[in-house]
Enzyme design. Structure first.
Site, PDB file in Angstrom:
ATOM      1  N   GLY A   1       0.807  -1.217   0.000  1.00  0.00           N
ATOM      2  CA  GLY A   1       0.000   0.000   0.000  1.00  0.00           C
ATOM      3  C   GLY A   1       0.843   1.271   0.000  1.00  0.00           C
ATOM      4  CB  THR A   2       3.863   2.244   1.911  1.00  0.00           C
ATOM      5  OG1 THR A   2       3.250   1.933   3.162  1.00  0.00           O
ATOM      6  CG2 THR A   2       4.735   3.472   2.068  1.00  0.00           C
TER       7      THR A   2
ATOM      8  CB  THR B   1      13.549  -9.047 -10.532  1.00  0.00           C
ATOM      9  OG1 THR B   1      14.633  -8.716 -11.386  1.00  0.00           O
ATOM     10  CG2 THR B   1      13.130 -10.500 -10.768  1.00  0.00           C
TER      11      THR B   1
ATOM     12  CG  ASN C   1      -5.682   3.548   8.996  1.00  0.00           C
ATOM     13  OD1 ASN C   1      -6.019   4.507   8.295  1.00  0.00           O
ATOM     14  ND2 ASN C   1      -4.760   3.639   9.931  1.00  0.00           N
TER      15      ASN C   1
ATOM     16  CG  HIS D   1      -0.051  -6.801   4.929  1.00  0.00           C
ATOM     17  ND1 HIS D   1      -0.239  -6.424   6.234  1.00  0.00           N
ATOM     18  CD2 HIS D   1       0.310  -5.673   4.278  1.00  0.00           C
ATOM     19  CE1 HIS D   1       0.021  -5.123   6.360  1.00  0.00           C
ATOM     20  NE2 HIS D   1       0.350  -4.645   5.182  1.00  0.00           N
TER      21      HIS D   1
ATOM     22  CB  SER E   1      -1.706  -3.475   1.054  1.00  0.00           C
ATOM     23  OG  SER E   1      -0.680  -4.155   1.718  1.00  0.00           O
TER      24      SER E   1
ATOM     25  CD  GLN F   1      -7.200  -1.054   6.948  1.00  0.00           C
ATOM     26  OE1 GLN F   1      -7.919  -2.038   7.138  1.00  0.00           O
ATOM     27  NE2 GLN F   1      -5.956  -1.010   7.371  1.00  0.00           N
TER      28      GLN F   1
ATOM     29  CB  CYS G   1       3.366   6.352  21.840  1.00  0.00           C
ATOM     30  SG  CYS G   1       4.543   6.633  23.130  1.00  0.00           S
TER      31      CYS G   1
HETATM   32  N1  PLP Z   1      -3.028   2.677   3.865  1.00  0.00           N
HETATM   33  C1  PLP Z   1      -3.771   2.225   4.872  1.00  0.00           C
HETATM   34  C2  PLP Z   1      -5.147   2.768   5.065  1.00  0.00           C
HETATM   35  C3  PLP Z   1      -3.269   1.264   5.740  1.00  0.00           C
HETATM   36  O1  PLP Z   1      -4.022   0.830   6.759  1.00  0.00           O
HETATM   37  C4  PLP Z   1      -1.957   0.776   5.529  1.00  0.00           C
HETATM   38  C5  PLP Z   1      -1.366  -0.206   6.461  1.00  0.00           C
HETATM   39  O2  PLP Z   1      -1.453  -0.094   7.658  1.00  0.00           O
HETATM   40  C6  PLP Z   1      -1.221   1.273   4.440  1.00  0.00           C
HETATM   41  C7  PLP Z   1      -1.783   2.222   3.630  1.00  0.00           C
HETATM   42  C8  PLP Z   1       0.166   0.792   4.161  1.00  0.00           C
HETATM   43  O3  PLP Z   1       0.131  -0.459   3.501  1.00  0.00           O
HETATM   44  P1  PLP Z   1       1.412  -1.391   3.478  1.00  0.00           P
HETATM   45  O4  PLP Z   1       1.587  -1.930   4.848  1.00  0.00           O
HETATM   46  O5  PLP Z   1       1.074  -2.462   2.487  1.00  0.00           O
HETATM   47  O6  PLP Z   1       2.544  -0.563   3.003  1.00  0.00           O
END
Ligand code: PLP
Length: 385
Positions: free
Chosen positions: A69-70, A229, A143, A193, A191, A171, A316
């Site tokens: 996702g990032t 790759t 999230n 996972h 993403s 999400q 935190c």
């Molecule tokens: N965007 C949202 C809303 C998320 O909850 C997350 C992960 O916590 C991400 C992006 C980031 O995804 P990734 O962990 O696959 O980089």
């Protein structure tokens, strides 16, 4: 352990692991190679691309595999940034840091569209920011709270002004219906996972016809849209997870029933519990709750000991527990923010787990409220996923 942190990450489905194993064991050929095993690897990638595309209502050539996702969000924001003219970037105030931070890196002002106290984007204020904007990003579901955003409406407003729009759907994917055409977005990030696929793999939807410029450059993989790759086992796992979730459908009645059972039981057992965020527009798996008289860090510690994995909504920072930017955007006061926890279910949680979790949370809250917890004073050691 009862894992109620699915918004943080989910366990891989056994079928996903099975699909990946042959590629982990024997799939060493480079998919760009010109021999039979390389062609088989390439074919596996294209099958996964097809699986992901049909799940989200896209065409296969609109899918680019990324590391998650990032990376997808960063790629989308940078691509828009490089290809549009002057103007601000409009994002919501409740974006994940993947979008918040990526937006800060752009060479343009960033405007944050506020949300209502129920955690939904304020569409009027969003619309008011669009004149003078050059690109936009609106998450599909939050999230922390699980609140589903009015994305189709926001996308249509951006489209009317010719402003490209990305959505972080990390999400939403796997928990509710997701169709890129119906949403009308130009870019969309997912993403694996978060929906029972492996970590370190994701996808970016790039609408056909929208201008694009790659972030990672080098080789010509992914049709020259993402060099490097390919993560073959990861891509196969992502495709398998997408196809399994597509077969299950997007109703998720069991998931919703388990979350609701947990929440109803807790609210029956305890006074002073607030359900945060819109309950009407909410992912079927997420329960974001504040417990009057409790500190979330203490509660998390007790729950960990009791066998429940969940997440705190507060952050935190510099040794102090502070409400998160999402809570601040929703107007939480300090105590409400500091006493909130996120419980997020997955399709692997059972009804029995939902009931047991409600009882264990009840016991932990009562212990804290009666000063009977016997735990060290609040310390920072928690963070949400
Ligand atoms: N965007 C949202 C809303 C998320 O909850 C997350 C992960 O916590 C991400 C992006 C980031 O995804 P990734 O962990 O696959 O980089």
């Amino acid at each position: 352990m009862i894992h109620l942190d699915a918004n943080g990450s989910t366990a891989m489905l056994p079928e996903v692991l099975e699909a990946m194993l042959p590629w982990l064991r024997d799939g060493h050929a480079n998919p760009s190679g010109a021999y039979a095993s390389a062609r088989a690897a390439r074919q596996a990638i294209e099958t996964a691309r097809q699986q992901v595309a049909s799940w989200i209502g896209a065409d296969p050539d609109e899918i680019v595999f990324t590391s998650g996702g990032t990376e997808s969000a960063n790629t989308a924001l940078r691509a828009m940034d490089r290809l549009v003219g002057q103007g601000s970037a409009v994002i919501t105030a409740i974006e994940h840091s993947a979008v918040l931070r990526a937006a800060e890196e752009l060479q343009r002002p960033v405007k944050h569209a506020p949300v209502h106290p129920d955690g939904r984007l304020d569409l009027d204020r969003f619309a008011a920011l669009l004149p003078g904007a050059a690109l936009a990003s609106v998450m599909a579901a939050n999230n922390e709270t699980g609140v589903i955003q009015p994305l189709a409406e926001a996308a249509s407003m951006a489209r009317e002004r010719g402003i490209p729009i990305h959505s972080d759907a990390v999400q939403l994917a796997g928990k509710a219906e997701l169709n890129v055409r119906r949403l009308g977005v130009d870019f969309l990030s997912i993403s694996a996972h978060k929906f029972h696929g492996p970590k370190g793999i994701g996808a970016l939807y790039i609408r056909r016809g929208i201008r694009f410029s790659p972030w990672l450059v080098g080789g010509t993989q992914e049709n020259a849209r993402r060099a490097g790759t390919e993560n073959l086992p990861g891509i196969v796992g992502l495709g398998k997870a997408a196809s399994l979730l597509m077969a299950r459908g997007s109703g998720h009645s069991d998931l919703r029933a388990h979350r609701d059972l947990f929440e109803e039981r807790l609210l029956r057992n305890l006074d002073g519990v607030t359900v945060n965020g819109s309950t009407q527009h909410r992912l079927p798996n997420t329960s974001h709750l504040s417990f009057a008289g409790c500190e979330a860090v203490d509660l998390i510690q007790l729950l960990d000991q009791a066998g429940i994995e969940c997440s705190a909504g507060s952050a935190c920072m510099a040794g102090k527990i502070r409400p998160s930017h999402v809570q601040l955007a929703m107007g939480f006061d300090g105590p409400r923010g500091r006493s909130s926890l996120r419980f997020s279910f997955s399709i692997l949680n059972s009804r029995e787990e939902a009931m047991r979790a409600a009882d264990l949370v009840t016991a932990a809250v009562l212990r804290l409220r009666t000063g009977n917890a016997g735990i060290a004073p609040t310390s920072c050691g928690i963070l949400r996923g």
